[in-house]
Design a protein around this motif. Structure first.
Motif, PDB file in Angstrom:
ATOM      1  N   VAL A 402       0.835  -1.208   0.000  1.00  0.00           N
ATOM      2  CA  VAL A 402       0.000   0.000   0.000  1.00  0.00           C
ATOM      3  C   VAL A 402       0.874   1.265   0.000  1.00  0.00           C
ATOM      4  N   HIS A 403       2.007   1.174   0.659  1.00  0.00           N
ATOM      5  CA  HIS A 403       2.926   2.326   0.684  1.00  0.00           C
ATOM      6  C   HIS A 403       3.381   2.675  -0.735  1.00  0.00           C
ATOM      7  N   ALA A 404       3.752   1.655  -1.506  1.00  0.00           N
ATOM      8  CA  ALA A 404       4.211   1.905  -2.883  1.00  0.00           C
ATOM      9  C   ALA A 404       3.086   2.525  -3.711  1.00  0.00           C
ATOM     10  N   ARG A 405       1.849   2.092  -3.459  1.00  0.00           N
ATOM     11  CA  ARG A 405       0.726   2.634  -4.238  1.00  0.00           C
ATOM     12  C   ARG A 405       0.472   4.097  -3.884  1.00  0.00           C
ATOM     13  N   ILE A 406       0.582   4.405  -2.604  1.00  0.00           N
ATOM     14  CA  ILE A 406       0.420   5.813  -2.177  1.00  0.00           C
ATOM     15  C   ILE A 406       1.470   6.670  -2.886  1.00  0.00           C
ATOM     16  N   ARG A 407       2.715   6.213  -2.861  1.00  0.00           N
ATOM     17  CA  ARG A 407       3.801   7.001  -3.456  1.00  0.00           C
ATOM     18  C   ARG A 407       3.589   7.191  -4.955  1.00  0.00           C
ATOM     19  N   ARG A 408       3.078   6.154  -5.604  1.00  0.00           N
ATOM     20  CA  ARG A 408       2.925   6.255  -7.054  1.00  0.00           C
ATOM     21  C   ARG A 408       1.756   7.173  -7.429  1.00  0.00           C
ATOM     22  N   HIS A 409       0.688   7.172  -6.629  1.00  0.00           N
ATOM     23  CA  HIS A 409      -0.537   7.860  -7.048  1.00  0.00           C
ATOM     24  C   HIS A 409      -0.758   9.225  -6.410  1.00  0.00           C
TER      25      HIS A 409
END
Ligand code: SF4
Length: 496
Positions: A402-409
Motif C-alpha cells: 500500500v505504501h508503494a501505491r500511495i507514493r505512485r498515485h
C-alpha cells in the motif's frame, strides 16, 4: 526512563556518547528541560542486549565496586571512575562491566579492561570513544596501562567480540572530542538539529526537536530530503522548506545536476513536495486505479509483521481478515484478526506451514501490507522452505504494498509517508498511543524473559498483539482512502 542529569562541569561517558550521536543531544542532556524528554524503548532494548551479552561473556555473577576489584573478581560492575582530562576538565565514567585480564595493577597480579556492548552490526566511534574514556580513567584508578578494551555484540545469541586497541591515535581522538564537547556545552543555545534526522527516532528529545524543525521549516521536514540532499541544497543557498517551495524547479534542477544527474531529476519532485507541505496540498499524480487488484475480490487480508532485527526473527505475523459484502462494500464490522506467533523453537518449517495454511484458506484474497518488510520476509521464508518458482510468483502477485501505491498515485502534505504519519493524517488512532516497533520488541523480550511457562507477562503479549492488529487496521485506513479517492472505485467504500 531517562538518563540521569550529569553534574555541571563534569564530562561523562554518557555525555560523550550523546555528543557523538548528535551535538545537540549532549547540550540538551546538560541544559534541556527534563520535562521535554520522552521515554524511548530503545534504551531498554540496549540494556537488555547488554545484559545478554555480558552473561554470555561471563556466566558467573560479577562483583560490585572497589571491593570486587581488590578481591580480583572476574567481572566487576558499579564502579564510578573519576579523574582529570588533558585540559584539566573533570571527567567521570561508569563502565557497564570491567573484565579481569592479565597484568599488574595496584590490586595485585591482574588488571581490568572495560567492556561495552554494541547493538547493531558495526563497531563505531560511539562505542570506541566512551570506551576510551573509561580506559583512561581506569588506568589512573588501577595504576596499570590498558593495551586494549573489549566490545561485545550479538545480543548474547552468538557472542561477537571486537578488541579495540587503546592506541595513541585513539587517545588523541578522545582528547580532541572532549575538548569539542566541553566547548559545545558552554554554548548559550543548542547546536543545530542533527543533519541526519533518522537518528532522531531513537532519541528522547525527539518531540521537542520535531517541534523546532516544524516551526523553523527545517529542510529535513521535507519528505525525500536526507542529510546528503540537505547539504547539497544548503550549498545552493536553500536553507528551509519555504525557500525550497519558492524555488524555480527548472533552475534548481540545472544547479543540482552538478552534484549528479539523479539529483537534477529529483529537483521537480522536491519542490512539489515542499509546496504540498507548505500549502497543505494533496496532488493526484496518477489517475489510474491505485488498487485495481481489489476490484472483484471477496475480501482482503491485511498483513503486518513484528520482528527482532538483531535476532533476524519475525516473531509475529498478524493478519486481519476483511470480507466484502455481496453489494461490494467492505465489512469492517465482520473483520477478524489472526495472529501467528512464531517462537524460535517452533522452527521455520512449522511457521511456514502455518502461514501457508492461512493463506490457502483464502486463495482469492489479496494480501495488503505497508512497506517492503512483509514482502521481503515472506518471500525469503518461502524460498528457504523450497517453494517452487510458480508458488513464489503467485505470492509476489498476491502481496500488495500500500505504501508503494500511495507514493505512485499521490503527493501528500506530510513530512513522512510512513504508516504512522499517513494513517494518522487519515484520522486513524492507535489504541495504545506512542507505541512503536521498538516498544513491541521490548514487550516481546519481556514476555520471552518471563520464564519457561511465560505466565509472568501475558500482558506484554496482549499489548504486542493489539499493537499489531492496530497496524493492520491502519493499513486498511490508508487503503480505504486510496479506494475512496480513486474515481473508478468510488462506490466501493467501507461501511461507515
Ligand atoms: S531529536 Fe535528533 S536533533 Fe534532537 S537531540 Fe535527538 S538526535 Fe539531536
Amino acid at each position: 526512563m531517562g538518563a540521569t542529569t550529569p553534574a555541571a562541569n563534569v564530562l561523562t561517558d554518557r555525555l560523550l556518547r550523546s555528543w557523538l550521536r548528535c551535538r545537540r543531544r549532549a547540550w540538551l542532556d546538560r541544559h534541556g528541560d527534563p520535562a521535554e524528554r520522552r521515554w524511548t524503548a530503545h534504551r531498554n532494548l540496549q540494556l537488555d542486549d547488554q545484559q545478554r551479552c555480558f552473561v554470555a561473556l561471563l556466566p558467573e555473577r560479577p562483583g560490585h565496586g572497589h571491593a570486587a576489584c581488590a578481591a580480583g573478581a572476574a567481572g566487576v560492575v558499579g564502579l564510578r571512575l573519576k579523574g582529570d582530562g588533558p585540559d584539566g576538565e573533570r571527567l567521570e565514567a561508569h563502565p557497564p562491566l570491567l573484565r579481569r585480564v592479565k597484568g599488574h595493577s595496584r590490586w595485585g597480579a591482574f588488571a581490568y579492561q572495560p567492556v561495552v556492548a554494541r547493538q547493531g552490526r558495526r563497531l563505531t566511534r560511539e562505542h570506541q570513544l566512551p570506551l576510551a574514556l573509561m580506559a583512561q580513567l581506569l588506568e589512573q584508578e588501577q595504576g596499570a596501562a590498558i593495551p586494549d578494551m573489549l566490545v561485545v555484540g550479538g545480543g548474547g545469541r552468538r557472542l561477537e567480540r571486537d578488541r579495540v586497541g587503546f592506541s595513541a591515535a585513539l587517545r588523541r581522538q578522545l582528547a580532541d572530542s572532549l575538548r569539542k564537547l566541553a566547548a559545545d556545552l558552554e554554548r548559550n543555545s543548542p547546536p543545530a538539529l542533527a543533519a541526519d534526522r533518522r537518528k532522531c527516532t531513537l532519541c528522547s528529545w525527539r518531540a521537542s526537536c520535531n517541534a523546532v524543525a516544524v516551526a523553523d521549516g527545517h529542510l529535513s521536514e521535507v519528505s525525500g530530503i536526507g542529510a546528503k540532499r540537505r547539504d547539497m541544497l544548503q550549498q545552493l543557498g536553500i536553507e528551509g522548506l519555504q525557500e525550497l517551495a519558492a524555488a524555480d524547479p527548472d533552475r534548481l534542477a540545472a544547479r543540482m545536476e552538478r552534484f549528479g544527474e539523479q539529483h537534477g531529476e529529483a529537483a521537480h519532485a522536491l519542490v512539489a513536495q515542499a509546496l504540498a507541505q507548505r500549502d497543505g496540498r494533496v496532488d493526484h499524480l496518477d489517475r489510474s486505479p491505485s488498487l485495481p487488484e481489489l476490484a472483484d475480490v471477496p475480501g482482503v487480508l491485511l498483513y503486518d509483521i513484528e520482528s527482532d532485527p538483531d535476532a533476524r526473527h519475525d516473531f509475529l505475523h498478524g493478519f486481519l481478515r476483511l470480507p466484502r459484502q455481496s453489494d461490494g462494500r467492505w465489512d469492517l464490522a465482520a473483520a477478524s484478526y489472526h495472529p501467528l506467533l512464531v517462537l524460535a523453537e517452533h522452527g521455520e518449517e512449522r511457521s511456514w506451514q502455518r502461514l501457508q495454511r492461512l493463506l490457502q484458506r483464502y486463495p482469492e484474497w489479496p494480501v495488503l501490507h505497508y512497506g517492503e518488510t512483509e514482502t521481503l520476509s515472506l518471500r525469503r521464508l518461502a524460498q528457504r522452505q523450497g517453494a517452487s518458482e510458480h508458488e513464489l510468483l503467485a505470492l509476489k502477485t498476491r502481496l500488495i504494498d500500500v505504501h508503494a501505491r500511495i507514493r505512485r498515485h499521490w503527493r501528500l502534505p506530510l513530512s513522512s509517508y510512513g504508516l504512522k504519519a499517513v494513517a494518522a493524517w487519515r484520522g486513524f488512532q492507535w489504541s495504545q498511543p506512542g507505541v512503536d516497533g521498538a516498544r513491541a520488541l521490548l514487550w516481546w523480550r519481556q514476555w520471552q524473559g518471563s520464564g519457561p511457562d511465560r505466565r509472568g507477562s501475558t500482558h506484554a503479549l496482549r499489548w504486542i498483539v493489539r499493537y499489531n492488529r492496530d497496524d493492520c487496521l491502519a493499513t486498511w485506513a490508508v487503503a480505504d482512502w486510496l479506494l475512496a479517492a480513486d474515481p473508478a472505485s468510488a462506490d466501493h467504500h467501507v461501511q461507515p
